[in-house]
Write an enzyme that holds these catalytic residues in place. Structure first.
Site, PDB file in Angstrom:
ATOM      1  N   ARG A  77       0.857  -1.179   0.000  1.00 12.08           N
ATOM      2  CA  ARG A  77       0.000   0.000   0.000  1.00 12.08           C
ATOM      3  C   ARG A  77       0.896   1.232   0.000  1.00 12.08           C
ATOM      4  O   ARG A  77       2.071   1.162   0.348  1.00 12.08           O
ATOM      5  CB  ARG A  77      -0.930   0.013   1.225  1.00 12.08           C
ATOM      6  CG  ARG A  77      -0.215   0.038   2.548  1.00 12.08           C
ATOM      7  CD  ARG A  77      -1.163  -0.033   3.725  1.00 12.08           C
ATOM      8  NE  ARG A  77      -0.432   0.175   4.966  1.00 12.08           N
ATOM      9  CZ  ARG A  77      -0.106   1.348   5.474  1.00 12.08           C
ATOM     10  NH1 ARG A  77      -0.458   2.466   4.852  1.00 12.08           N
ATOM     11  NH2 ARG A  77       0.559   1.446   6.603  1.00 12.08           N
ATOM     12  N   ARG A  83      -2.601  10.788   2.149  1.00 12.44           N
ATOM     13  CA  ARG A  83      -3.255  11.509   3.237  1.00 12.44           C
ATOM     14  C   ARG A  83      -3.925  12.751   2.677  1.00 12.44           C
ATOM     15  O   ARG A  83      -3.277  13.575   2.040  1.00 12.44           O
ATOM     16  CB  ARG A  83      -2.235  11.904   4.299  1.00 12.44           C
ATOM     17  CG  ARG A  83      -1.600  10.676   4.924  1.00 12.44           C
ATOM     18  CD  ARG A  83      -0.854  11.033   6.168  1.00 12.44           C
ATOM     19  NE  ARG A  83      -0.054   9.908   6.615  1.00 12.44           N
ATOM     20  CZ  ARG A  83       0.981  10.007   7.409  1.00 12.44           C
ATOM     21  NH1 ARG A  83       1.351  11.202   7.852  1.00 12.44           N
ATOM     22  NH2 ARG A  83       1.655   8.950   7.786  1.00 12.44           N
ATOM     23  N   ARG A 132      20.086  -5.816   1.491  1.00 13.93           N
ATOM     24  CA  ARG A 132      20.525  -4.588   0.830  1.00 13.93           C
ATOM     25  C   ARG A 132      21.473  -3.876   1.781  1.00 13.93           C
ATOM     26  O   ARG A 132      21.342  -3.967   2.999  1.00 13.93           O
ATOM     27  CB  ARG A 132      19.334  -3.672   0.510  1.00 13.93           C
ATOM     28  CG  ARG A 132      18.407  -4.189  -0.561  1.00 13.93           C
ATOM     29  CD  ARG A 132      19.043  -4.229  -1.928  1.00 13.93           C
ATOM     30  NE  ARG A 132      19.388  -2.891  -2.415  1.00 13.93           N
ATOM     31  CZ  ARG A 132      20.222  -2.667  -3.423  1.00 13.93           C
ATOM     32  NH1 ARG A 132      20.835  -3.668  -4.028  1.00 13.93           N
ATOM     33  NH2 ARG A 132      20.471  -1.443  -3.816  1.00 13.93           N
ATOM     34  N   ARG A 164      19.141  10.169  -0.541  1.00 10.45           N
ATOM     35  CA  ARG A 164      18.746  11.304   0.301  1.00 10.45           C
ATOM     36  C   ARG A 164      19.966  11.979   0.906  1.00 10.45           C
ATOM     37  O   ARG A 164      21.063  11.414   0.929  1.00 10.45           O
ATOM     38  CB  ARG A 164      17.781  10.856   1.397  1.00 10.45           C
ATOM     39  CG  ARG A 164      18.299   9.777   2.335  1.00 10.45           C
ATOM     40  CD  ARG A 164      17.203   9.368   3.307  1.00 10.45           C
ATOM     41  NE  ARG A 164      17.654   8.360   4.258  1.00 10.45           N
ATOM     42  CZ  ARG A 164      16.944   7.949   5.294  1.00 10.45           C
ATOM     43  NH1 ARG A 164      15.751   8.471   5.528  1.00 10.45           N
ATOM     44  NH2 ARG A 164      17.400   7.029   6.113  1.00 10.45           N
ATOM     45  N   GLU A 181      23.302   9.542   1.314  1.00 14.33           N
ATOM     46  CA  GLU A 181      23.064   8.112   1.519  1.00 14.33           C
ATOM     47  C   GLU A 181      22.852   7.428   0.164  1.00 14.33           C
ATOM     48  O   GLU A 181      22.056   7.882  -0.644  1.00 14.33           O
ATOM     49  CB  GLU A 181      21.828   7.936   2.402  1.00 14.33           C
ATOM     50  CG  GLU A 181      21.579   6.521   2.869  1.00 14.33           C
ATOM     51  CD  GLU A 181      20.420   6.460   3.866  1.00 14.33           C
ATOM     52  OE1 GLU A 181      19.454   5.744   3.576  1.00 14.33           O
ATOM     53  OE2 GLU A 181      20.477   7.164   4.908  1.00 14.33           O
ATOM     54  N   TYR A 201      12.780  -6.670   8.877  1.00 11.90           N
ATOM     55  CA  TYR A 201      13.007  -5.225   9.000  1.00 11.90           C
ATOM     56  C   TYR A 201      12.243  -4.725  10.211  1.00 11.90           C
ATOM     57  O   TYR A 201      11.024  -4.835  10.291  1.00 11.90           O
ATOM     58  CB  TYR A 201      12.555  -4.463   7.749  1.00 11.90           C
ATOM     59  CG  TYR A 201      12.790  -2.979   7.938  1.00 11.90           C
ATOM     60  CD1 TYR A 201      14.071  -2.459   7.841  1.00 11.90           C
ATOM     61  CD2 TYR A 201      11.756  -2.130   8.314  1.00 11.90           C
ATOM     62  CE1 TYR A 201      14.318  -1.116   8.086  1.00 11.90           C
ATOM     63  CE2 TYR A 201      11.985  -0.788   8.554  1.00 11.90           C
ATOM     64  CZ  TYR A 201      13.270  -0.293   8.439  1.00 11.90           C
ATOM     65  OH  TYR A 201      13.511   1.023   8.694  1.00 11.90           O
ATOM     66  N   ASP A 239      11.545  -1.473  12.952  1.00 16.87           N
ATOM     67  CA  ASP A 239      11.744  -0.130  13.484  1.00 16.87           C
ATOM     68  C   ASP A 239      12.272  -0.279  14.909  1.00 16.87           C
ATOM     69  O   ASP A 239      12.146  -1.342  15.531  1.00 16.87           O
ATOM     70  CB  ASP A 239      10.426   0.651  13.489  1.00 16.87           C
ATOM     71  CG  ASP A 239      10.023   1.112  12.093  1.00 16.87           C
ATOM     72  OD1 ASP A 239      10.935   1.362  11.275  1.00 16.87           O
ATOM     73  OD2 ASP A 239       8.812   1.220  11.818  1.00 16.87           O
TER      74      ASP A 239
END
Length: 367
Positions: free
Chosen positions: A171, A175, A248, A279, A299, A347, A349
């Protein structure tokens, strides 16, 4: 046995586990192959600025228990992640919101934005997306895809979006408000004084050895501890006997600039494929710095090869299937606990790492 636990990796998972085990009277030795603690959340002070050495880390969570837990070790500021995207000579707000849509199409209301996106999607007639490109187009339409997703994604993966599987993007958050806060979580901020200070507090009173490779260390001292907490790569632990998992990697180029403010924002994404980096991070903005100089980091995404740093597990079907085989091997271990991003090939957070570590610690000591 000299210790109850040998903890491999002084990052967030290993440090939370060590802190909790130590509080329960258990002896721990924490080792790390790097020359510092804190893993990928390591920050170092340069020109009076806390530099995120391994990429931007913004703490955010919806879990009040985790928020209260981490606040024992640091005071957090009120930083809100509001990245900017640069495409050619255009600037856009992220995440995709009314500011983004207004800039793209000159519209003002959520109704206009929704209609514009739906009209674009309808014209494409994509019923069954066959790849990531079609998946993204079917979710946001060509304008958002071409300017803000395509180039950035292709740089991240070093391959065309048309060659990438559709499930990578399940997805895309659209917003329909003028709110540039990237995260929906109610708790968010940056620790004052940097992340390394958090790990230092977690590891207070615990023996730590840096510049120590686990595989060499354990050969010399095989009976050093009753149990091992391993936060490295699970396939490496088993000497890749079932095959290599894929990752990666990232590469960073930092420089000190003799100017007060380089880009006016902590994180600026470059979404054009032709710009080689993904970025630029300007670290002082994480803590609202007013130092005379600034530090920026470019980066770059890169392929992972043995010996380079694995940052992101590639959670596709092939790797998921291979990890399952390693997980079944790991389940048979009575005296080894696997944790963290690499140990669980997931992965995570930061809040999820803490959540997972606390869950495993509690299970370990529930008896």
């Amino acid at each position: 046995m000299m210790y109850n636990y040998l903890i491999v990796g002084a990052g967030l998972f290993g440090s939370v586990f060590a802190n909790e085990a130590n509080k329960r009277g258990k002896s721990c030795l924490v080792i790390d192959k790097r020359d510092h603690i804190a893993g990928n959340i390591y920050s170092e002070n340069v020109e009076g600025i806390n530099v995120h050495k391994y990429g931007a880390h913004i703490f955010h969570t919806s879990n009040k228990m985790v928020w209260n837990y981490v606040n024992q070790f640091a005071e957090f500021n009120h930083y809100i992640n509001s990245p900017i995207a640069v495409y050619k000579d255009e600037l856009y707000n992220l995440p995709f919101n009314m500011n983004t849509f207004s800039k793209l199409w000159g519209i003002r209301t959520p109704k206009e934005a929704k209609e514009h996106i739906q009209d674009q999607i309808k014209e494409l007639n994509i019923a069954e997306p066959k790849n990531l490109e079609e998946q993204a187009l079917s979710l946001v339409g060509p304008d958002v895809y071409e300017k803000l997703i395509k180039g950035y994604t292709e740089k991240q993966w070093e391959r065309s979006c048309a060659e990438l599987p559709s499930f990578i993007i399940k997805r895309l958050p659209l917003r329909f408000t003028y709110d540039n806060n990237y995260f929906n979580d109610p708790y968010q901020g940056i620790p004052k004084g940097g992340y390394t200070a958090i790990i230092e507090k977690m590891l207070e009173g615990i023996e730590v050895k840096t510049n120590t490779d686990y595989f060499e260390f354990i050969k010399e001292q095989p009976n050093i501890a009753e149990k091992i907490v391993f936060t490295g790569m699970i396939d490496e632990f088993y000497d890749y006997q079932l095959g290599e998992l894929q990752y990666r990697s990232l590469r960073f180029e930092s420089e000190i600039l003799e100017e007060e403010n380089y880009q006016g924002n902590a994180v600026v994404n470059y979404t054009e494929r032709e710009v080689p980096f993904t970025r630029i991070i300007e670290h002082k903005h994480f803590e609202f710095g007013i130092q005379p100089n600034t530090v920026i980091t470019r980066e770059y995404s890169s392929e992972w090869t043995k010996g380079s740093e694995p940052y992101y597990p590639i959670n596709d079907e092939k790797n998921g299937s291979l990890y399952e085989k390693y997980r079944k091997l790991a389940e048979k271990e009575k005296n080894v606990i696997f944790g963290g991003r690499l140990g669980q090939y997931r992965y995570y957070d930061m809040d999820k790492v803490i959540e997972s570590a606390l869950e495993i610690v509690n299970k370990e000591f529930e008896d």
